[in-house]
Enzyme design. Structure first.
Site, PDB file in Angstrom:
ATOM      1  N   ASP A 176       0.859  -1.180   0.000  1.00  0.00           N
ATOM      2  CA  ASP A 176       0.000   0.000   0.000  1.00  0.00           C
ATOM      3  C   ASP A 176       0.900   1.236   0.000  1.00  0.00           C
ATOM      4  O   ASP A 176       2.064   1.164   0.408  1.00  0.00           O
ATOM      5  CB  ASP A 176      -0.967  -0.006   1.188  1.00  0.00           C
ATOM      6  N   GLU A 185      -5.953   3.099   3.476  1.00  0.00           N
ATOM      7  CA  GLU A 185      -6.610   3.630   4.687  1.00  0.00           C
ATOM      8  C   GLU A 185      -8.029   4.096   4.369  1.00  0.00           C
ATOM      9  O   GLU A 185      -8.820   4.328   5.265  1.00  0.00           O
ATOM     10  CB  GLU A 185      -5.803   4.800   5.265  1.00  0.00           C
TER      11      GLU A 185
HETATM   12  C1  LIG Z   1      -3.808  -1.813   8.930  1.00  0.00           C
HETATM   13  C2  LIG Z   1      -4.759  -0.731   9.286  1.00  0.00           C
HETATM   14  O1  LIG Z   1      -4.552  -0.033  10.260  1.00  0.00           O
HETATM   15  N1  LIG Z   1      -5.815  -0.584   8.494  1.00  0.00           N
HETATM   16  C3  LIG Z   1      -6.868   0.359   8.734  1.00  0.00           C
HETATM   17  C4  LIG Z   1      -7.915   0.206   7.661  1.00  0.00           C
HETATM   18  C5  LIG Z   1      -9.016   1.246   7.763  1.00  0.00           C
HETATM   19  C6  LIG Z   1     -10.241   0.944   6.987  1.00  0.00           C
HETATM   20  C7  LIG Z   1     -11.304   2.011   7.070  1.00  0.00           C
HETATM   21  N2  LIG Z   1     -10.812   3.342   6.799  1.00  0.00           N
HETATM   22  C8  LIG Z   1     -11.974   1.986   8.451  1.00  0.00           C
HETATM   23  O2  LIG Z   1     -11.569   2.726   9.344  1.00  0.00           O
HETATM   24  O3  LIG Z   1     -12.938   1.234   8.630  1.00  0.00           O
HETATM   25  C9  LIG Z   1      -7.481   0.135  10.116  1.00  0.00           C
HETATM   26  O4  LIG Z   1      -7.926   1.148  10.712  1.00  0.00           O
HETATM   27  O5  LIG Z   1      -7.559  -1.004  10.618  1.00  0.00           O
END
Ligand SMILES: CC(=O)N[C@@H](CCC[C@H](N)C(=O)O)C(=O)O
Length: 370
Positions: free
Chosen positions: A68, A127
């Site tokens: 990413d 993100e």
């Molecule tokens: C690995 C990581 O931290 N990923 C994020 C993915 C976010 C997805 C979306 N924006 C949400 O907040 O639902 C995480 O916050 O886990």
């Protein structure tokens, strides 16, 4: 570790950009990729992302590796000399590490080509709002059609030299959550003539947590977090608008809908109680990360005889749109230990750079052995 990867990581760290706006990042990556020997590679851009296909010496199958490339909207507080130059944005989830490791592995694979083809995906918007799902549907992805795919994520809690994964479920299903509350504001001294949207949103916030504690089956994990709340203009005006933003995390297929139904029931009560209007938007939804058992086994095996230590990972309520790739293509994700006292999404996250060479070794080893 080579100074080259440190320099690249630090230069990328300075220019975090949010989802689908990674213009400088894409150009930086392209400049590096174009500096490599080009005879056996094909480079294609896709929105702010990039595909790099490396022809294998035999080419019976194609192994894809995804990184990413986006940053987060958070003000960096590390005081590092190479801290973010973009005010209000930071690589606070380690994607600067992920990209550097991808470039390191790509370099190794281009110079010492493996027998199978390799496909490197530089994916925007992990993100939010989610680059994996549209990238999966893109023409280059359909053309290259990889046989297996894998990715890594830094883990501040694990020591450097350690990687971690598990067969089956690794990360949760996610849904973003955006709610607006609108009512009649007015003078602070005449609350009875107004509908106070700070009270409406605060009441909602308290009731929201009762969904997980009282409606959800305790044996089915779920998390609901509000990360942002905004309301009002000044101290002596009753707010006519409030907004909350958050995320929902679940594991079991029916839990997400149960939580969304609960939110809508609470909002309907808030509308009656505060004589206001509410609107809810669930933004981006990510599919869970479910690892292929056989490929995790092969990954573990590929580490035998190296100095990299493998430990079994617990399931996490983290989200990752990499789950969309895994829904269609066998593969897996693993954690890479970076030993930072501050965790992911923290303004002081400072991963140990010694982990970069560990990541490169684990990724090249996997491409050569899966
Ligand atoms: C690995 C990581 O931290 N990923 C994020 C993915 C976010 C997805 C979306 N924006 C949400 O907040 O639902 C995480 O916050 O886990």
């Amino acid at each position: 570790m080579s100074d080259q990867w440190l320099t690249i990581r630090r230069e990328l760290h300075k220019i975090p950009e949010i989802g689908f706006k990674e213009f400088k990042t894409q150009q930086y990556l392209l400049n590096y990729i174009h500096s490599l020997p080009q005879e056996h590679i094909t480079v294609e851009t896709w929105r702010t992302g990039i595909f790099v296909f490396v022809e294998g010496t035999v080419g019976n199958k194609t192994i894809a590796y995804r990184t990413d490339i986006d940053g987060l909207p958070i003000e960096e507080n590390t005081e590092l000399e190479y801290a973010s130059e973009h005010d209000g944005y930071m690589h606070a989830c380690g994607h600067d590490f992920h990209m550097t490791i991808a470039l390191g592995a790509l370099t190794d694979i281009v110079i010492k080509r493996p027998k199978d083809h390799a496909l490197f995906l530089f994916q925007p918007a992990e993100e939010g709002p989610g680059g994996a799902e549209p990238m999966l549907q893109s023409e280059p992805m359909k053309t290259y059609s990889p046989d297996a795919i894998f990715a890594l994520h830094i883990d501040p809690k694990l020591p450097v030299g350690t990687v971690s994964s598990k067969p089956g479920l690794l990360f949760a299903n996610t849904s973003e959550l955006f709610i607006d509350f609108r009512g009649k504001g007015g003078h602070a001294a005449y609350p009875h003539e107004t509908k106070d949207m700070i009270m409406a949103a605060s009441t909602f916030n308290i009731q929201l947590q009762q969904i997980v504690s009282r409606m959800r089956d305790p044996l089915k994990p779920a998390v609901v977090t509000l990360g942002k709340m905004q309301a009002g203009t000044v101290q002596n005006i009753i707010a006519e608008h409030a907004r909350v933003e958050g995320t929902i995390r679940t594991i079991h297929p029916d839990s997400m809908q149960l939580i969304k139904d609960g939110i809508e029931r609470i909002l309907s009560g808030i509308e009656t109680r505060f004589d206001c209007e509410t609107s809810v938007d669930y933004g981006a939804n990510y599919y869970m990360v479910h690892n292929d058992e056989g490929l995790v086994g092969q990954f573990k095996k590929s580490l035998e005889g190296t100095s990299i230590h493998y430990v079994d990972a617990p399931e996490a309520m983290t989200g990752e749109d990499f789950g969309y790739f895994l829904k269609e293509i066998p593969g897996f994700m693993f954690w890479l230990g970076v030993d930072s006292p501050y965790g992911l999404h923290h303004s002081k996250l400072n991963p140990n750079e010694d982990a970069i060479s560990v990541g490169i070794e684990a990724v090249t080893g996997t491409i050569r052995s899966v």
